[in-house]
Design a protein around this motif. Structure first.
Motif, PDB file in Angstrom:
ATOM      1  N   GLN A   8      65.258  -7.929  50.466  1.00 36.33           N
ATOM      2  CA  GLN A   8      64.020  -8.320  51.130  1.00 36.33           C
ATOM      3  C   GLN A   8      64.285  -8.905  52.519  1.00 36.33           C
TER       4      GLN A   8
ATOM      5  N   GLN B  20      61.092 -11.709  46.154  1.00 37.41           N
ATOM      6  CA  GLN B  20      60.174 -11.213  47.159  1.00 37.41           C
ATOM      7  C   GLN B  20      59.372 -12.333  47.800  1.00 37.41           C
TER       8      GLN B  20
ATOM      9  N   THR C   2      52.626  -2.504  52.827  1.00 38.36           N
ATOM     10  CA  THR C   2      53.702  -3.384  53.278  1.00 38.36           C
ATOM     11  C   THR C   2      54.465  -2.818  54.470  1.00 38.36           C
TER      12      THR C   2
ATOM     13  N   LEU D  12      52.976  -4.052  57.688  1.00 39.72           N
ATOM     14  CA  LEU D  12      52.840  -5.486  57.917  1.00 39.72           C
ATOM     15  C   LEU D  12      53.335  -5.936  59.292  1.00 39.72           C
TER      16      LEU D  12
ATOM     17  N   ARG E 131      54.850 -10.775  53.828  1.00 39.83           N
ATOM     18  CA  ARG E 131      55.654 -10.011  52.872  1.00 39.83           C
ATOM     19  C   ARG E 131      55.877 -10.796  51.581  1.00 39.83           C
TER      20      ARG E 131
ATOM     21  N   THR F 157      43.756  -4.058  48.366  1.00 37.93           N
ATOM     22  CA  THR F 157      44.241  -3.353  49.551  1.00 37.93           C
ATOM     23  C   THR F 157      43.123  -3.174  50.569  1.00 37.93           C
TER      24      THR F 157
ATOM     25  N   LEU G 103      46.732 -10.203  49.642  1.00 34.06           N
ATOM     26  CA  LEU G 103      48.055  -9.686  49.292  1.00 34.06           C
ATOM     27  C   LEU G 103      48.574 -10.318  47.999  1.00 34.06           C
TER      28      LEU G 103
ATOM     29  N   ASN H 283      57.407   3.515  46.903  1.00 33.20           N
ATOM     30  CA  ASN H 283      57.695   2.475  47.888  1.00 33.20           C
ATOM     31  C   ASN H 283      58.186   3.049  49.215  1.00 33.20           C
TER      32      ASN H 283
ATOM     33  N   GLU I 171      55.983   4.142  52.354  1.00 33.19           N
ATOM     34  CA  GLU I 171      56.111   3.554  53.687  1.00 33.19           C
ATOM     35  C   GLU I 171      56.054   4.632  54.763  1.00 33.19           C
TER      36      GLU I 171
END
Length: 416
Positions: free
Chosen positions: A34, A159, A242, A245, A264, A302, A318, A360, A364
């Motif tokens: 992270q 996280q 994410t 962000l 995050r 979201t 979030l 994920n 992205e």
């Protein structure tokens, strides 16, 4: 002289100590990852000022995971899963060290970042199924639902701490983040290497084409598992915000690296609260219904985040997003671990990891592309609506998941 505790007590204490090492290794590895994610995201956006470049980081991590899926499952089923995870974490520490050297030397360009992100993605491809399939060797299967919730809480705690620490350290310079990440990866490797197992790895069966694809074949014969994996995949693929962000932190909410770290961390705050709740009150009845409800709530949160121009409201939305998502995570992992034979758990976990990586990392990339086309806010709003639509469609496509009564497979219906 103090008498030795009974054998059963000694075994219980050993299992407890083993799980503590397992949990600590997961926390440290996830914190490192992270922190790297925060540093890489801010670093690449500072260099390129491009949403598409942010998406390419996710694609660079996803491609090796996709290419190695069938390989990593076989490796996890044929070799010591502890050693695999430890070696991967050591190599991730090496990648963080290269990030550090490149930053200090002034030669860390966007192409170099993509290459290093791909290396980290390859190592995560091996590490993820090895760690996931290691848990049944650390605790009895009867304790897996509760242990899975606590194991998930390790990732959520990381996280929370990882992005916040990454954002705070980035204020001192990216080199501080890369150094801390390398140190934490080494600590994680040391912990996982020292975990004693209740059972030995299964005997190494000959590698055949059928055995390579057996994990995929097993999932196809299990509509409940297939429905859970694919639902989570498409929900996060469309609803993941994410990756964007850094844009929201810098351009929409007008905050800096620390604000990005807090953003995050926010989903993990909600997710950690959810995992602690599920650890004390495990999902025993109608887990499929709970999963669908969580995915719909994920989509709603979201949408709220995409509409928000308030830093506080963005953090809250979030956090709700994270709490909703953890329901899906715990149900999916529990179904995989409780309904899969141990000798196939590595291969099935590898396919599970591919689904996670697709949602994920490829998510992205998808977010970066759509944000490049339409802008960050419209991309997030469309993603939230698509997530809700997917959940409603999956109720019709996978009625077995919606109607499943327990996480464990009913007796007499196992598909070998």
């Amino acid at each position: 002289m103090t008498p030795e505790p009974p054998v059963e007590t000694q075994i219980s204490l050993a299992r407890h100590a083993s799980f503590q090492r397992f949990w600590g290794a997961r926390v440290l590895s996830s914190i490192s990852f992270q922190m790297l994610a925060v540093a890489i995201g801010w670093h690449i956006y500072a260099i390129t000022h491009s949403a598409f470049a942010l998406g390419l980081v996710g694609l660079a991590q996803f491609l090796p995971m996709f290419a190695l899926t069938l390989v990593v499952g076989h490796v996890a089923d044929r070799y010591d899963r502890r050693r695999i995870a430890a070696v991967c974490q050591a190599l991730e520490a090496l990648a963080a060290a290269v990030f550090l050297a490149g930053t200090l030397g002034g030669w860390l360009s966007a192409p170099v970042i993509y290459v290093l992100a791909a290396l980290v993605g390859a190592m995560r491809a091996f590490e993820s199924p090895s760690i996931s399939s290691l848990l049944p060797s650390v605790v009895p299967r009867s304790e897996l639902p509760r242990a899975t919730a606590w194991s998930t809480s390790a990732g959520q705690a990381a996280q929370i701490l990882g992005p916040a620490a990454g954002g705070l350290l980035y204020g001192l310079g990216p080199s501080a983040v890369y150094l801390a990440s390398a140190v934490a990866f080494i600590a994680a490797a040391t912990l996982v290497w020292s975990i004693p197992l209740r059972t030995k790895p299964a005997a190494r069966a000959p590698v055949t084409l059928e055995s390579v694809f057996s994990g995929i074949a097993f999932i196809r014969r299990q509509p409940v598992i297939l429905g859970a994996l694919s639902l989570d995949l498409f929900a996060v693929l469309f609803g993941g915000a994410t990756a964007l962000l850094p844009i929201f932190a810098r351009d929409v909410l007008q905050t800096g690296p620390l604000g990005l770290g807090l953003l995050r961390s926010a989903p993990a705050v909600g997710a950690l609260a959810g995992t602690i709740w599920l650890a004390h009150f495990p999902l025993r009845n109608r887990p499929g219904v709970a999963m669908f409800g969580g995915v719909i709530a994920f989509g709603v949160a979201t949408i709220v985040f995409g509409l928000s121009h308030s830093f506080v409201l963005s953090l809250v939305s979030l956090a709700v997003l994270g709490a909703s998502d953890v329901i899906s995570v715990v149900v999916r992992l529990s179904l995989v671990q409780l309904r899969t034979p141990d000798e196939m758990l590595g291969r099935v976990s590898a396919v599970n990891a591919l689904f996670i990586g697709t949602s994920n990392q490829l998510g992205e990339f998808e977010s970066g592309v759509t944000a490049g086309w339409w802008g960050a806010v419209p991309a997030v709003l469309v993603g939230g609506v698509a997530t809700i639509a997917v959940a409603l469609l999956w109720i019709r496509l996978f009625p077995a998941l919606a109607q499943t009564e327990t996480l464990e497979e009913p007796k007499g219906v196992r598909t070998a």
